[in-house]
Design a protein around this motif. Structure first.
Motif, PDB file in Angstrom:
ATOM      1  N   LEU A 171       0.829  -1.210   0.000  1.00  0.00           N
ATOM      2  CA  LEU A 171       0.000   0.000   0.000  1.00  0.00           C
ATOM      3  C   LEU A 171       0.865   1.262   0.000  1.00  0.00           C
ATOM      4  N   LEU A 172       1.877   1.272   0.860  1.00  0.00           N
ATOM      5  CA  LEU A 172       2.712   2.462   0.996  1.00  0.00           C
ATOM      6  C   LEU A 172       3.476   2.752  -0.290  1.00  0.00           C
ATOM      7  N   GLU A 173       3.880   1.706  -0.974  1.00  0.00           N
ATOM      8  CA  GLU A 173       4.633   1.884  -2.216  1.00  0.00           C
ATOM      9  C   GLU A 173       3.714   1.996  -3.425  1.00  0.00           C
ATOM     10  N   ASP A 174       2.407   1.858  -3.168  1.00  0.00           N
ATOM     11  CA  ASP A 174       1.392   2.027  -4.216  1.00  0.00           C
ATOM     12  C   ASP A 174       1.679   1.117  -5.410  1.00  0.00           C
ATOM     13  N   THR A 175       1.931  -0.137  -5.118  1.00  0.00           N
ATOM     14  CA  THR A 175       2.311  -1.083  -6.155  1.00  0.00           C
ATOM     15  C   THR A 175       1.095  -1.778  -6.758  1.00  0.00           C
ATOM     16  N   SER A 176       1.334  -2.464  -7.880  1.00  0.00           N
ATOM     17  CA  SER A 176       0.268  -3.234  -8.511  1.00  0.00           C
ATOM     18  C   SER A 176      -0.154  -4.397  -7.627  1.00  0.00           C
ATOM     19  N   THR A 177       0.759  -4.854  -6.754  1.00  0.00           N
ATOM     20  CA  THR A 177       0.407  -5.945  -5.833  1.00  0.00           C
ATOM     21  C   THR A 177      -0.757  -5.543  -4.946  1.00  0.00           C
ATOM     22  N   ALA A 178      -0.706  -4.320  -4.406  1.00  0.00           N
ATOM     23  CA  ALA A 178      -1.785  -3.840  -3.540  1.00  0.00           C
ATOM     24  C   ALA A 178      -3.105  -3.816  -4.301  1.00  0.00           C
ATOM     25  N   VAL A 179      -3.067  -3.323  -5.522  1.00  0.00           N
ATOM     26  CA  VAL A 179      -4.278  -3.243  -6.340  1.00  0.00           C
ATOM     27  C   VAL A 179      -4.830  -4.635  -6.610  1.00  0.00           C
ATOM     28  N   ASP A 180      -3.948  -5.557  -6.990  1.00  0.00           N
ATOM     29  CA  ASP A 180      -4.385  -6.901  -7.365  1.00  0.00           C
ATOM     30  C   ASP A 180      -4.956  -7.664  -6.175  1.00  0.00           C
ATOM     31  N   VAL A 181      -4.276  -7.592  -5.029  1.00  0.00           N
ATOM     32  CA  VAL A 181      -4.747  -8.321  -3.846  1.00  0.00           C
ATOM     33  C   VAL A 181      -6.062  -7.748  -3.359  1.00  0.00           C
ATOM     34  N   LEU A 182      -6.172  -6.424  -3.330  1.00  0.00           N
ATOM     35  CA  LEU A 182      -7.422  -5.802  -2.902  1.00  0.00           C
ATOM     36  C   LEU A 182      -8.572  -6.170  -3.831  1.00  0.00           C
ATOM     37  N   GLU A 183      -8.290  -6.263  -5.119  1.00  0.00           N
ATOM     38  CA  GLU A 183      -9.336  -6.622  -6.074  1.00  0.00           C
ATOM     39  C   GLU A 183      -9.832  -8.048  -5.833  1.00  0.00           C
ATOM     40  N   ILE A 184      -8.891  -8.970  -5.612  1.00  0.00           N
ATOM     41  CA  ILE A 184      -9.267 -10.355  -5.316  1.00  0.00           C
ATOM     42  C   ILE A 184     -10.045 -10.422  -4.005  1.00  0.00           C
ATOM     43  N   ALA A 185      -9.571  -9.695  -3.004  1.00  0.00           N
ATOM     44  CA  ALA A 185     -10.222  -9.705  -1.693  1.00  0.00           C
ATOM     45  C   ALA A 185     -11.635  -9.142  -1.781  1.00  0.00           C
TER      46      ALA A 185
END
Length: 353
Positions: A171-185
């Motif tokens: 989240l802090l680094e505003d990465t695509s990982t945050a976006v992808d995990v939040l979308e799945i969640a």
């Protein structure tokens, strides 16, 4: 179910009472909604892991909760944040002790989650167990009380999936990982919530890891709010009547964001600014629950519990849409401590105060 509870003198059923309070109207008394999850197992003389893995025990635990405490809302859930994570493939550790089950292993990367964003709530993990238990309780108690199903919120589920530290860094680094995990969640939470709604049971969203200082107001605004707006829209389209959002901790700084999520009921946890929540919810005509201190309810004296309850009621008893609650009641909490709070509400109602 027995009818020996001496605290049943109110003129309304819990369902009738909550129907008024959901509309921010005054009822015969302030509703009481203790947060009872693993304590259900205590009422059955079982371990939390036993109840969390048995549909029949979950139903019996809900009946025992209603019979013992006569709550104004009944929530079906125990180890709330594990269920969706387990359905997506995380390993949950169960215990032969009174410890609450917990996620034992997370995904090491987003790669392990690819293709898992469409669980089947009827068949994935223990989701079906809780869905069926909620439906059975709804059928048995629907004339008396609203039954709700516990569902994780997107951020708390994301933390369970890849670990809290990894999620926070993403989240802090505003990465695509945050976006992808939040979308799945968010998709998983939404599908699970809608499965409850289709059974006539509203879903309660729990996301206490999303409270400050862990998640800042700016992070909420930029990254979590879009997920929530999508989630609540999905629930509303499925027929949700009420969409409660439960975030423990001091949420005062994120109140302006939370009321934009699409949720229709909120939590002012112990330590949050009561006046901020009261004034905000009055402005949008939304009910809210304020909690007593969970530590006091667990270990405090009757005198101390009484004093805190009376003090909160002095602030809140005349507020339309106000609900009195507790933090999560520990497995071995003394039932008398919970009943003390409810008796105060009953006594005030009888006196007309």
């Amino acid at each position: 179910m027995s009818d020996g509870n001496p605290l049943r003198g109110s003129s309304m059923t819990p369902r009738e009472r909550m129907d008024l309070v959901f509309a921010c109207k005054h009822a015969d008394r302030v509703p009481f909604v203790p947060a009872i999850y693993e304590h259900k197992a205590f009422l059955l003389n079982k371990t939390p892991s036993e109840v969390a893995q048995s549909e029949d025990l979950m139903v019996n635990g809900g009946l025992a909760e209603f019979d013992t405490y006569r709550p104004d809302l009944l929530t079906v859930g125990l180890d709330v944040y594990n269920v969706e994570a387990e359905a997506l493939g995380c390993k949950v550790k169960y215990h032969g002790t009174t410890d609450v089950p917990g996620v034992e292993s997370h995904f090491s990367s987003i790669d392990g989650l690819v293709g898992r964003n469409h669980v089947d709530p009827e068949r994935s993990g223990r989701m079906g167990l809780f869905l069926r238990a909620a439906e059975r309780l709804h059928q048995q108690l629907r004339a008396q009380v609203h039954v709700r199903g516990a569902v994780s919120g997107p951020f708390s589920l994301s933390c369970e999936l890849i670990g809290c530290e990894n999620m926070l860094i993403a989240l802090l680094e505003d990465t695509s990982t945050a976006v992808d995990v939040l979308e799945i969640a968010a998709q998983t939470c939404g599908d699970y919530a809608c499965a409850f709604i289709k059974r006539g049971v509203d879903a309660v969203i729990f996301d206490s890891r999303a409270a400050p200082p862990f998640v800042s107001p700016s992070t909420w605004e930029r990254q979590l709010l879009p997920c929530y707006m999508k989630l609540t829209a999905q629930m509303r389209q499925a027929g949700a009547r009420h969409i409660p959002l439960v975030i423990g901790g001091n949420t005062t700084s994120i109140v302006p964001v939370l009321i934009r999520t699409g949720a229709t009921q909120f939590l002012c946890d112990w330590g949050s600014n009561f006046n901020t929540w009261r004034d905000t919810c009055a402005g949008i005509t939304a009910p809210f629950r304020a909690n007593l201190d969970a530590r006091l309810i667990h270990t405090g004296t009757v005198a101390a519990i009484t004093a805190q309850t009376q003090a909160l009621l002095e602030q809140a008893a005349s507020v339309p849409g106000f609900i009195l609650g507790t933090g999560v009641c520990a497995y071995d909490i003394n039932p008398a401590n919970i009943l003390t709070v409810r008796e105060i509400l009953e006594t005030r109602a009888l006196k007309g105060s």
